[in-house]
Design a protein around this motif. Structure first.
Motif, PDB file in Angstrom:
ATOM      1  N   LYS A  71     102.980 -24.748  10.847  1.00 23.28           N
ATOM      2  CA  LYS A  71     103.260 -23.970   9.633  1.00 23.28           C
ATOM      3  C   LYS A  71     104.288 -24.676   8.754  1.00 23.28           C
ATOM      4  O   LYS A  71     104.187 -24.662   7.519  1.00 23.28           O
ATOM      5  CB  LYS A  71     103.753 -22.571  10.015  1.00 23.28           C
ATOM      6  CG  LYS A  71     102.650 -21.694  10.589  1.00 23.28           C
ATOM      7  CD  LYS A  71     103.183 -20.338  11.020  1.00 23.28           C
ATOM      8  CE  LYS A  71     102.061 -19.481  11.611  1.00 23.28           C
ATOM      9  NZ  LYS A  71     102.573 -18.185  12.129  1.00 23.28           N
ATOM     10  N   LEU A  72     105.277 -25.310   9.391  1.00 22.19           N
ATOM     11  CA  LEU A  72     106.270 -26.075   8.622  1.00 22.19           C
ATOM     12  C   LEU A  72     105.614 -27.277   7.944  1.00 22.19           C
ATOM     13  O   LEU A  72     105.949 -27.621   6.808  1.00 22.19           O
ATOM     14  CB  LEU A  72     107.405 -26.538   9.540  1.00 22.19           C
ATOM     15  CG  LEU A  72     108.368 -25.456  10.044  1.00 22.19           C
ATOM     16  CD1 LEU A  72     109.351 -26.040  11.051  1.00 22.19           C
ATOM     17  CD2 LEU A  72     109.136 -24.831   8.876  1.00 22.19           C
ATOM     18  N   TRP A  73     104.685 -27.918   8.648  1.00 19.11           N
ATOM     19  CA  TRP A  73     103.951 -29.045   8.060  1.00 19.11           C
ATOM     20  C   TRP A  73     103.145 -28.591   6.849  1.00 19.11           C
ATOM     21  O   TRP A  73     103.123 -29.262   5.820  1.00 19.11           O
ATOM     22  CB  TRP A  73     103.027 -29.700   9.093  1.00 19.11           C
ATOM     23  CG  TRP A  73     103.651 -30.837   9.820  1.00 19.11           C
ATOM     24  CD1 TRP A  73     103.908 -30.947  11.153  1.00 19.11           C
ATOM     25  CD2 TRP A  73     104.122 -32.067   9.241  1.00 19.11           C
ATOM     26  NE1 TRP A  73     104.507 -32.151  11.445  1.00 19.11           N
ATOM     27  CE2 TRP A  73     104.644 -32.857  10.289  1.00 19.11           C
ATOM     28  CE3 TRP A  73     104.149 -32.566   7.945  1.00 19.11           C
ATOM     29  CZ2 TRP A  73     105.183 -34.123  10.077  1.00 19.11           C
ATOM     30  CZ3 TRP A  73     104.693 -33.830   7.716  1.00 19.11           C
ATOM     31  CH2 TRP A  73     105.195 -34.597   8.773  1.00 19.11           C
ATOM     32  N   GLN A  74     102.484 -27.441   6.969  1.00 16.54           N
ATOM     33  CA  GLN A  74     101.711 -26.917   5.840  1.00 16.54           C
ATOM     34  C   GLN A  74     102.617 -26.671   4.634  1.00 16.54           C
ATOM     35  O   GLN A  74     102.269 -27.008   3.505  1.00 16.54           O
ATOM     36  CB  GLN A  74     101.009 -25.617   6.241  1.00 16.54           C
ATOM     37  CG  GLN A  74      99.818 -25.823   7.162  1.00 16.54           C
ATOM     38  CD  GLN A  74      99.168 -24.514   7.544  1.00 16.54           C
ATOM     39  OE1 GLN A  74      99.504 -23.907   8.552  1.00 16.54           O
ATOM     40  NE2 GLN A  74      98.219 -24.076   6.743  1.00 16.54           N
ATOM     41  N   LYS A  75     103.770 -26.096   4.895  1.00 17.15           N
ATOM     42  CA  LYS A  75     104.737 -25.815   3.835  1.00 17.15           C
ATOM     43  C   LYS A  75     105.193 -27.103   3.161  1.00 17.15           C
ATOM     44  O   LYS A  75     105.310 -27.182   1.932  1.00 17.15           O
ATOM     45  CB  LYS A  75     105.940 -25.078   4.434  1.00 17.15           C
ATOM     46  CG  LYS A  75     107.027 -24.713   3.439  1.00 17.15           C
ATOM     47  CD  LYS A  75     108.178 -24.005   4.150  1.00 17.15           C
ATOM     48  CE  LYS A  75     109.336 -23.744   3.197  1.00 17.15           C
ATOM     49  NZ  LYS A  75     110.494 -23.124   3.908  1.00 17.15           N
ATOM     50  N   GLN A  76     105.430 -28.146   3.967  1.00 13.48           N
ATOM     51  CA  GLN A  76     105.908 -29.422   3.426  1.00 13.48           C
ATOM     52  C   GLN A  76     104.813 -30.158   2.651  1.00 13.48           C
ATOM     53  O   GLN A  76     105.088 -30.794   1.626  1.00 13.48           O
ATOM     54  CB  GLN A  76     106.424 -30.316   4.556  1.00 13.48           C
ATOM     55  CG  GLN A  76     106.975 -31.655   4.076  1.00 13.48           C
ATOM     56  CD  GLN A  76     107.641 -32.437   5.192  1.00 13.48           C
ATOM     57  OE1 GLN A  76     108.468 -31.912   5.925  1.00 13.48           O
ATOM     58  NE2 GLN A  76     107.283 -33.705   5.332  1.00 13.48           N
ATOM     59  N   LEU A  77     103.587 -30.065   3.123  1.00 12.91           N
ATOM     60  CA  LEU A  77     102.490 -30.828   2.518  1.00 12.91           C
ATOM     61  C   LEU A  77     101.931 -30.192   1.254  1.00 12.91           C
ATOM     62  O   LEU A  77     101.402 -30.889   0.388  1.00 12.91           O
ATOM     63  CB  LEU A  77     101.364 -31.008   3.542  1.00 12.91           C
ATOM     64  CG  LEU A  77     101.683 -31.917   4.737  1.00 12.91           C
ATOM     65  CD1 LEU A  77     100.606 -31.784   5.806  1.00 12.91           C
ATOM     66  CD2 LEU A  77     101.818 -33.369   4.304  1.00 12.91           C
ATOM     67  N   ASN A  78     102.019 -28.869   1.139  1.00 12.85           N
ATOM     68  CA  ASN A  78     101.456 -28.181  -0.021  1.00 12.85           C
ATOM     69  C   ASN A  78     102.171 -28.572  -1.319  1.00 12.85           C
ATOM     70  O   ASN A  78     103.386 -28.497  -1.409  1.00 12.85           O
ATOM     71  CB  ASN A  78     101.542 -26.661   0.163  1.00 12.85           C
ATOM     72  CG  ASN A  78     100.429 -26.134   1.051  1.00 12.85           C
ATOM     73  OD1 ASN A  78      99.317 -26.641   1.035  1.00 12.85           O
ATOM     74  ND2 ASN A  78     100.722 -25.109   1.831  1.00 12.85           N
TER      75      ASN A  78
END
Length: 293
Positions: A71-78
């Motif tokens: 979820k943190l990766w998704q937040k960073q990549l978006n």
């Protein structure tokens, strides 16, 4: 630990040309990454090739990665022209998000086409990713039984076909292979333990030993319980011998087959039997961990 991968500039240049030609025909580039190693399973060349092309990042094998970290990766990549979706292609989880994310990424383009009086059409996509990241499984799952091949279109190389998925997406089936050229041995290690690299090109015992050391440092209880160890010994060679003895992995003379143990540890890590882990950490989590050390 240095893992060598044959990297052919000629093959890479050919793959790059194929992708660049195909990109002219698509609205969205779908980039597949391994959710456990979103950095290590990426190819920096893809950033240069795609430029400002809308990108849908698929964090595949999310069932094997740490949920919170994903979820943190998704937040960073978006970003404005990038969407990240967590997917498990084996179970089909997250695949329903793909058409929605593609529609968000192309909303402006479709609005412009409509303003010009163009009829609504399916969103055209292509899939990118390094070998063994699950690209074929993803395409097969996404395509499913609802797919219909729409035939060759002008500008498409012979053998490439548009596959219509439902009524909302068209997928350009282009098997481009792009290996990352990496200097960092840690990247090689992470690709090896997640199964992205063929086992014939690295030392299985060495990789498995390093993985076991990492697991003992990060989740000792699961190692102790899974392999029924009396204590956790940070002498990794001794621990491998103890695991082999407990599992009856012996050769003639009662000697532990250490290579067989190494295979077992890698297999159970890759299958998620030893827990869910993310080896590449997003900035937010890295900063927290660094402040604690």
């Amino acid at each position: 630990m240095d893992i060598q991968i044959q990297w052919f500039p000629g093959h890479m240049a050919k793959a790059k040309r194929q992708v660049q030609e195909a990109l002219k025909l698509v609205d969205v580039a779908i980039e597949l990454l391994d959710a456990r190693i979103p950095i290590s399973s990426g190819n920096p060349m893809i950033d240069k090739i795609l430029g400002n092309k809308p990108r849908l990042i698929v964090l595949n094998k999310s069932d094997l990665a740490d949920t919170t970290t994903t979820k943190l990766w998704q937040k960073q990549l978006n970003k404005s022209n990038v969407k990240a979706v967590a997917v498990d292609t084996l179970k089909g989880e997250g695949l329903k998000e793909i058409p929605k994310a593609a529609a968000e990424l192309t909303a402006e383009l479709m609005a412009k086409l409509a303003a010009k009086g163009r009829r609504p059409r399916a969103i055209r996509c292509m899939v990118l990713g390094i070998p063994n990241v699950g690209k074929s499984s993803f395409i097969n799952r996404l395509v499913g039984r609802k797919a219909t091949k729409t035939g060759d279109l002008p500008g498409v190389t012979k053998g490439q076909q548009w596959i219509k998925i439902g009524g909302s997406l068209e997928l350009l089936d282009t098997p481009g292979i792009l290996w990352p050229k990496f200097e960092d041995p840690e990247v090689g290690f992470r690709l090896a333990v997640t199964g992205a690299i063929k086992e014939q090109v690295f030392d299985i015992y060495e990789v498995s030993s390093k993985l076991l050391k990492w697991l003992v440092e990060n989740n000792p209880d699961i190692i102790k319980n899974r392999y029924k160890l009396d204590t956790i010994d940070f002498e990794i060679p001794l621990m491998i011998k103890e695991i082999g003895a407990k599992r009856g992995m012996l050769v003639s003379g009662g000697v532990v087959d250490e290579l067989k143990v190494a295979h077992l540890i890698l297999k159970e890590f890759r299958e998620g039997t030893l827990g869910r882990y993310t080896l590449d950490l997003p900035k937010e989590l890295s900063n927290i961990l660094n402040s604690c050390t």
